[in-house]
Design an enzyme around this catalytic site. Structure first.
Site, PDB file in Angstrom:
ATOM      1  CG  ASP A   1      -0.233  -0.065   2.537  1.00 31.03           C
ATOM      2  OD1 ASP A   1       0.821  -0.727   2.635  1.00 31.03           O
ATOM      3  OD2 ASP A   1      -0.727   0.553   3.509  1.00 31.03           O
TER       4      ASP A   1
ATOM      5  CD  GLU B   1       4.477   0.613   6.701  1.00 35.68           C
ATOM      6  OE1 GLU B   1       5.365   0.967   7.484  1.00 35.68           O
ATOM      7  OE2 GLU B   1       3.930   1.423   5.890  1.00 35.68           O
TER       8      GLU B   1
END
Length: 491
Positions: free
Chosen positions: A128, A195
């Site tokens: 991400d 994350e």
């Protein structure tokens, strides 16, 4: 007269002893237990097509795996698109490694080793990226999700954090698989899906691996770089994160009767809250020369020499001076104490209404020698008997364990990094942010945080900022580093 002479001689004797002690300690000073990796025989990086690799990073940057604070705003189809793209782009890797997609879209790849008695390695990079701040799109030289290749770089959100690592790892694994590499030691690639908003995916992956009995020799994730203009030495340093600070957000609440703002009491909930926040921030955690931050300073000072080495070698005498210098900059001070940052305030829903409840959120980054219990105790002591209550916004993440700087895992990482930057100083580093790798501590002997990009201090500002880009030079360094590290440690 005789008494003055005795005092003078005594003073001179003390000065001589101090000077002698300083000189001896300076001459003999050297950082302890920091291996240089010189006993590791590196495997050469395999051949690959750099132009193709650069085009692949460009393609990955165009896939909008954006993690929003509210997961409902995420476009989960973009994660599926990324997974399909990885499978199509890296066929040799996907033939060689088994892939597990967790329900949350975190990825676990496994390349079994031929010797089951050897502990595996874990390499990590998350999928991400953070959003681009609305209204700033026009500030970018190139559109943030176009993956533009220009000026010897790939431009776009996530090219550095962390798709550069993700694509670099796949390029390295594809090249190794294509040339017939067969590992003796198992290899895991873990790629978290979130994350940037907490890392629940990496935590789930770690729990799964733990249940399967996995115990890794080391884990490598993002977290630090080769810094070209490192403070103290004003030159290049390979800064390898050996730990990261804990993370906790404290909610401070002041309850009050409320009412109409035209008839305020002597102290409202807002003023009570303000006094409490000021009391907490005016009682900061002290600067301490210990942990990974101190080890970094010692490594850099030993290389620098001169008065810098003298001061660090004789902290019994110069500690106050060192602390003042290191504390002068927020970026350097953060490595030496638990930081306190009020970030959000909330009071009345209307300008002419006294709030019945006023709240403040205070974000803490916890040093390795402190705990969330220390944070709570210090906050309560600071406000004394003020009528406020405390609670955690969510359970705190405690500081990570500090990994070894002399273990076999450390040596592998250092050797692979030094091959790319032979003249750089090697130093341990405290990561002040948070990475997915913290979840791997229970299943890994050591956890390291490092990417071999060559950055200046100024260039680090583009991470999560405007004009994020990965230079082709750094990207090549990353692929070569990952390939050497994997082939050497697992081969």
């Amino acid at each position: 007269m005789r008494k003055r002479r005795i005092l003078l001689l005594g003073g001179l004797a003390v000065i001589a002893v101090v000077a002698g002690t300083v000189a001896v300690r300076t001459a003999s000073f050297a950082p302890t237990d920091i291996a240089d990796g010189s006993d590791i025989r590196l495997t050469a990086a395999p051949r690959y097509n750099l132009d193709t690799a650069v085009a692949n990073l460009s393609a990955a940057a165009q896939i909008r795996t954006i993690s929003h604070q509210d997961p409902a705003d995420d476009d989960v189809a973009e994660w599926d698109r990324l997974h399909a793209w990885l499978a199509a782009t890296y066929p040799a890797t996907h033939r060689t490694m088994t892939r597990t997609i967790l329900p949350n879209r975190t990825l676990i790849y496994h390349w079994p080793g031929s010797d089951a008695s050897l502990a595996p390695i874990i390499v990590m990079a998350h999928q991400d990226v953070v959003p681009v701040t609305e209204g700033t799109e026009g500030d970018w030289k190139y559109p943030p999700f176009a993956g533009t290749i220009a000026e010897k770089a790939v431009w776009g959100r996530g090219t550095v954090d962390d798709k550069g690592s993700l694509v670099g790892l796949f390029e390295a694994l594809e090249a190794l698989a294509g040339q017939g590499f067969r590992p003796k030691r198992g290899i895991y690639l873990v790629s978290g899906h979130d994350e940037e908003v907490g890392g629940s995916g990496a935590a789930a992956a770690a729990a799964k691996l733990k249940a399967e009995g996995v115990r890794a020799l080391f884990t490598l994730d993002e977290g630090s770089v080769v810094l070209r203009d490192t403070p103290i030495i004003n030159g290049p340093a390979i800064l390898i994160g050996v730990a990261e600070k804990g993370y906790a957000t404290l909610k401070v609440t002041a309850n009050a009767p409320g009412g109409h703002s035209s008839m305020p009491p002597a102290e409202t909930g807002v003023t009570t809250l303000a006094r409490a926040v000021l009391a907490i921030t005016e009682n900061p955690f002290p600067m301490e020369m210990r942990g990974p931050g101190a080890a970094m300073v010692e490594s850099l000072a030993a290389h620098k020499g001169g008065t810098t080495k003298m001061a660090v070698a004789n902290q019994w005498l110069f500690a106050p001076v060192l602390k003042r210098q290191l504390g002068a900059s927020p970026s350097s001070a953060a490595a030496f104490h638990t930081t306190i940052a009020p970030t959000m305030l909330e009071g009345s829903p209307k300008e002419n209404v006294l709030p019945q409840s006023a709240t403040a959120l205070i974000n803490y980054r916890i040093a390795p020698w402190n705990t969330s219990a220390d944070v709570m105790a210090r906050a309560k002591a600071a406000v004394g008997d003020a009528p406020v209550t405390f609670s955690w916004v969510k359970p705190p993440n405690e500081p990570s364990p500090v990994s070894s700087t002399s273990s076999q895992g450390w040596k592998y990482v250092v050797a692979a990094a030094r091959a790319d930057a032979p003249d750089a100083v090697v130093a341990p580093f405290l990561v002040v942010g948070a990475t997915d790798s913290r979840s791997m501590a229970p299943i890994s002997d050591d956890v390291y945080r490092f990417m071999p990009m060559h950055f200046s201090l100024k260039e680090t500002a583009m991470i999560h900022g405007t004009n994020e880009h990965m230079t082709i030079d750094s990207f090549k360094r990353m692929i070569d580093f990952y390939a050497r590290l994997i082939a050497t440690s697992a081969g």
